[in-house]
Structures are given as structure tokens and as C-alpha cells.
Write a protein that holds these residues in place. Sequence first.
Motif, PDB file in Angstrom:
ATOM      1  N   LEU A  49      42.639  41.640  57.084  1.00  0.00           N
ATOM      2  CA  LEU A  49      43.191  42.372  56.149  1.00  0.00           C
ATOM      3  C   LEU A  49      43.919  41.330  54.876  1.00  0.00           C
ATOM      4  O   LEU A  49      43.311  41.363  53.929  1.00  0.00           O
ATOM      5  CB  LEU A  49      44.034  43.463  56.246  1.00  0.00           C
ATOM      6  N   GLY A  50      44.696  40.367  55.571  1.00  0.00           N
ATOM      7  CA  GLY A  50      45.338  39.721  54.567  1.00  0.00           C
ATOM      8  C   GLY A  50      44.239  38.465  54.008  1.00  0.00           C
ATOM      9  O   GLY A  50      44.359  38.101  53.018  1.00  0.00           O
ATOM     10  N   ALA A  51      43.448  38.109  55.203  1.00  0.00           N
ATOM     11  CA  ALA A  51      42.427  37.171  54.671  1.00  0.00           C
ATOM     12  C   ALA A  51      41.492  37.619  53.444  1.00  0.00           C
ATOM     13  O   ALA A  51      41.300  37.144  52.325  1.00  0.00           O
ATOM     14  CB  ALA A  51      41.661  36.675  55.659  1.00  0.00           C
ATOM     15  N   VAL A  52      40.841  38.637  53.686  1.00  0.00           N
ATOM     16  CA  VAL A  52      40.136  39.391  52.690  1.00  0.00           C
ATOM     17  C   VAL A  52      40.804  39.720  51.401  1.00  0.00           C
ATOM     18  O   VAL A  52      40.337  39.477  50.258  1.00  0.00           O
ATOM     19  CB  VAL A  52      39.476  40.683  53.499  1.00  0.00           C
ATOM     20  N   GLN A  53      42.107  40.167  51.411  1.00  0.00           N
ATOM     21  CA  GLN A  53      42.869  40.590  50.299  1.00  0.00           C
ATOM     22  C   GLN A  53      43.131  39.121  49.434  1.00  0.00           C
ATOM     23  O   GLN A  53      43.098  39.062  48.341  1.00  0.00           O
ATOM     24  CB  GLN A  53      44.155  41.276  50.618  1.00  0.00           C
ATOM     25  N   GLY A  54      43.474  38.175  50.539  1.00  0.00           N
ATOM     26  CA  GLY A  54      43.740  36.911  49.632  1.00  0.00           C
ATOM     27  C   GLY A  54      42.442  36.140  49.028  1.00  0.00           C
ATOM     28  O   GLY A  54      42.719  35.805  47.848  1.00  0.00           O
ATOM     29  N   LEU A  55      41.436  36.580  49.498  1.00  0.00           N
ATOM     30  CA  LEU A  55      40.178  36.126  48.965  1.00  0.00           C
ATOM     31  C   LEU A  55      39.676  36.686  47.669  1.00  0.00           C
ATOM     32  O   LEU A  55      39.382  36.053  46.661  1.00  0.00           O
ATOM     33  CB  LEU A  55      39.145  36.383  50.106  1.00  0.00           C
ATOM     34  N   HIS A  56      39.949  37.843  47.693  1.00  0.00           N
ATOM     35  CA  HIS A  56      39.704  38.789  46.419  1.00  0.00           C
ATOM     36  C   HIS A  56      40.802  38.726  45.463  1.00  0.00           C
ATOM     37  O   HIS A  56      40.570  39.345  44.415  1.00  0.00           O
ATOM     38  CB  HIS A  56      39.498  40.340  46.722  1.00  0.00           C
ATOM     39  N   ARG A  57      41.895  38.074  45.648  1.00  0.00           N
ATOM     40  CA  ARG A  57      42.664  37.828  44.864  1.00  0.00           C
ATOM     41  C   ARG A  57      42.609  36.414  43.913  1.00  0.00           C
ATOM     42  O   ARG A  57      43.577  36.364  43.067  1.00  0.00           O
ATOM     43  CB  ARG A  57      44.216  38.145  45.299  1.00  0.00           C
ATOM     44  N   LEU A  58      41.782  35.632  44.546  1.00  0.00           N
ATOM     45  CA  LEU A  58      41.602  34.329  43.850  1.00  0.00           C
ATOM     46  C   LEU A  58      41.073  34.585  42.364  1.00  0.00           C
ATOM     47  O   LEU A  58      40.378  35.890  41.906  1.00  0.00           O
ATOM     48  CB  LEU A  58      40.307  33.605  44.593  1.00  0.00           C
ATOM     49  N   LEU A  59      41.627  33.945  41.308  1.00  0.00           N
ATOM     50  CA  LEU A  59      40.987  34.148  40.159  1.00  0.00           C
ATOM     51  C   LEU A  59      39.503  34.182  39.622  1.00  0.00           C
ATOM     52  O   LEU A  59      38.706  33.337  40.365  1.00  0.00           O
ATOM     53  CB  LEU A  59      41.878  33.085  38.953  1.00  0.00           C
ATOM     54  N   GLN A  60      39.081  35.043  38.997  1.00  0.00           N
ATOM     55  CA  GLN A  60      37.785  35.042  38.673  1.00  0.00           C
ATOM     56  C   GLN A  60      37.288  34.344  37.275  1.00  0.00           C
ATOM     57  O   GLN A  60      38.310  34.377  36.325  1.00  0.00           O
ATOM     58  CB  GLN A  60      37.165  36.415  38.390  1.00  0.00           C
ATOM     59  N   PRO A  61      36.346  33.700  36.910  1.00  0.00           N
ATOM     60  CA  PRO A  61      35.921  33.088  35.845  1.00  0.00           C
ATOM     61  C   PRO A  61      35.753  34.294  34.693  1.00  0.00           C
ATOM     62  O   PRO A  61      35.560  35.303  34.956  1.00  0.00           O
ATOM     63  CB  PRO A  61      34.817  32.534  35.996  1.00  0.00           C
ATOM     64  N   VAL A  62      36.004  33.735  33.316  1.00  0.00           N
ATOM     65  CA  VAL A  62      35.972  34.590  32.183  1.00  0.00           C
ATOM     66  C   VAL A  62      34.460  34.820  31.855  1.00  0.00           C
ATOM     67  O   VAL A  62      34.286  36.008  31.584  1.00  0.00           O
ATOM     68  CB  VAL A  62      36.740  34.198  31.209  1.00  0.00           C
ATOM     69  N   ASP A  63      33.688  34.009  32.003  1.00  0.00           N
ATOM     70  CA  ASP A  63      32.226  34.144  31.610  1.00  0.00           C
ATOM     71  C   ASP A  63      31.758  35.283  32.667  1.00  0.00           C
ATOM     72  O   ASP A  63      31.899  35.075  34.070  1.00  0.00           O
ATOM     73  CB  ASP A  63      31.701  32.730  31.648  1.00  0.00           C
ATOM     74  N   ALA A  64      30.812  36.153  32.048  1.00  0.00           N
ATOM     75  CA  ALA A  64      30.323  37.287  32.764  1.00  0.00           C
ATOM     76  C   ALA A  64      29.407  36.893  33.896  1.00  0.00           C
ATOM     77  O   ALA A  64      29.408  37.280  34.931  1.00  0.00           O
ATOM     78  CB  ALA A  64      29.669  38.121  31.817  1.00  0.00           C
ATOM     79  N   THR A  65      28.636  36.011  33.558  1.00  0.00           N
ATOM     80  CA  THR A  65      27.575  35.311  34.673  1.00  0.00           C
ATOM     81  C   THR A  65      28.352  34.838  35.687  1.00  0.00           C
ATOM     82  O   THR A  65      27.919  35.136  36.924  1.00  0.00           O
ATOM     83  CB  THR A  65      26.575  34.299  33.964  1.00  0.00           C
ATOM     84  N   LEU A  66      29.342  33.907  35.546  1.00  0.00           N
ATOM     85  CA  LEU A  66      29.951  33.246  36.490  1.00  0.00           C
ATOM     86  C   LEU A  66      30.815  34.370  37.275  1.00  0.00           C
ATOM     87  O   LEU A  66      31.059  34.128  38.608  1.00  0.00           O
ATOM     88  CB  LEU A  66      30.961  32.250  35.975  1.00  0.00           C
TER      89      LEU A  66
END
Length: 342
Positions: free
Chosen positions: A288-305
Amino acid sequence: MDALHTAGIRFAEALQSGPPWLEKFWISVTSLADPKCIFTVCFPLAYFLDRKVGVSVLWIGLVSEWLNVVLKWFLFGERPFWWVHESGLASKEPVALRQFPVSCETGPGSPSGHCMITGAALWPLVTALTTLASRHSRSLAAKLSPFGAYALLLLAVGLSRVFVLAHFPHQVVGGILAGAALGWGLQARTPVTRAPGFFVTAALALLLSSLALHSLVIAAGIDVDWSIRLATKWCSDRAWLRLDTRPFASVCRDAGTALGLGLAAGFPLHRGERLDPRQRVAGAALALGAVQGLHRLLQPVDATLWYGTSFLKYAAGPWLVASLLPRLVLSLAHPRGSPHTE
């Protein structure tokens, strides 16, 4: 349909005029029932309860979400937060409605994804809990309590979606019925976890078929971005518009998850490698901690990225939960490499 939509608006008004403390409750419910939580919360917990149940939760979740996207492309469902303005109702009659940060969904509204995907994905978990309750109790109330909680949860989710103006009541009802039917129908058809080729093929099929359908709809002269424009036009705060509410974000999540199941199936635990109850609890917390941490990583602003990064994150999740982390828990419990057998 206008009469049905108008009745839905009045129902939403009645909900929003309730006690102030209910506002936080409804917003919390709609946030917790976000389809993403099936992938990032329910799957890690269910997998360490029972491997087969966990894979079933994830597989049914991704299939039902993909079907929800397809239905939304063809049903053209309105959403209350923009329909009340586009229909002219707000200018003809007094309408006391508020938007919230979770209101501004950008995809079409029918059927409700929160209800359909949550209802479908939780079905195998509820069934497993019902079976467990039947083994340990003869009480009818105890046996029925998992499905009772399931029904109350879907009712609360549906009401929360109407409250935040994301859906009309008929879209919620349609989502609940479709979700329960899918959960019941797909539970016995979950593919085996030792078939990596199937999951990789499924990932490609989900992605390519979505692109093909999207292209065919455009070729037919249908404006597939109509809901995005209306959401952008009528959302009270543009900061509330999120890429992860767009239909193609769901497609990337589903295709990535299917690929992740393939990666996990390609590196399965050996038959002698089993986690005891304490290790399962530790594995669930770690996953649970690993998956939550993975998805809290910043996402690029560009839509394709952004779409590409989202695909990779959801591909990594099942591999972490079903392959890497169980091995890590076993290695920590038996550092000399002696496998534990139950």
C-alpha cells in the motif's frame, strides 16, 4: 430527457441543502470511491488477503473501466454542473447549486464510473468475505453483512456523485446495475495469473481497440471532445479540471495495469513460497505504501508525457504488489534464503 435531468437537478439541490457536516462526508465518499482507488488501494489489500481474489479485483476493475469509457463515448451523457447552464434552466428558474473541486469531470456522464467500476471490482472481494463469514458463523445476518455493506457503500457513492454535481440519479442507477452485473459475470472468468502472454495481449488489445474506436467515432463526424469543452466552459475553477478525468486517462490506466499483470505473471512466486498471516499483513502495508508513493510522484505537464507516465506507473503497480514485494517480505523473514512453507 429534459424532465429527467430537471428532476435530477432538484434532487441535487435537496442533497446540497442538507446539514453542513454532510458536505465533508459526501466529498470524502466520492474521493474514496474514485476508480483509481481500486488500482492503488483495493488491489494491494485484496491481493495479500488472497492472491486469486486480488487479481480478480484488479482484472474486473480494468475491464469494467474500459467498458465504462466505451459506453460514455456512445451514450453522450450530460453532467449536472454544465447541463444546468447549457439547458438554460439556471437562467429560467432559481437554482441553488454549488460546485466542488471533485465536480469538474471532463468525460461524458453516463453511466457513473464511480458506481460501475467500484461495484464491479468489489464483487469478488465481497463474495470472498461472504464465504469466509459463512464458514465461521451460522448467523444469517453475519453471512449477509458483506453484501449489506456493499449495497450501502454503492448507495453512498451514488448519492455523493449526485451531491457534487458529477452525475444525475439515473446515471448512478445505471452504473450500479451495470457494475453489479459485470462483477457477477466476470468473477468466474478471471484469467489465470500464470499467463503473461494473455495479459500482454490484453494490454495491447485495450489500447489499440480504444484508439481504433476513437478514430472511427471521429471519422463518423462525432465530436468526441464535446464534454471536455463543456466542462472547461462551466467549471467554476479551471484548477479543478484534471487530466485523470479524461477518457483516455482511463484507457492508459487499464492498458498499463494489464501489462503490469503480465509482468507479474512472468515472475511468479514458486509454489513453496507462501506468506504466513504476519507476512501478509506486512506485505499489504508495504504494498500500500509503495503503490501510494509511486502514484504521488509528480506528473509531467505535457498531456502526451502525462499519459505515458501514467501508463508506466500503472504497469509498475501490479508487478510491485504481486512479484517484487512478496519476495522482499520473504527475504526479510528468511535472509538465508530458506523458503517458508505453510
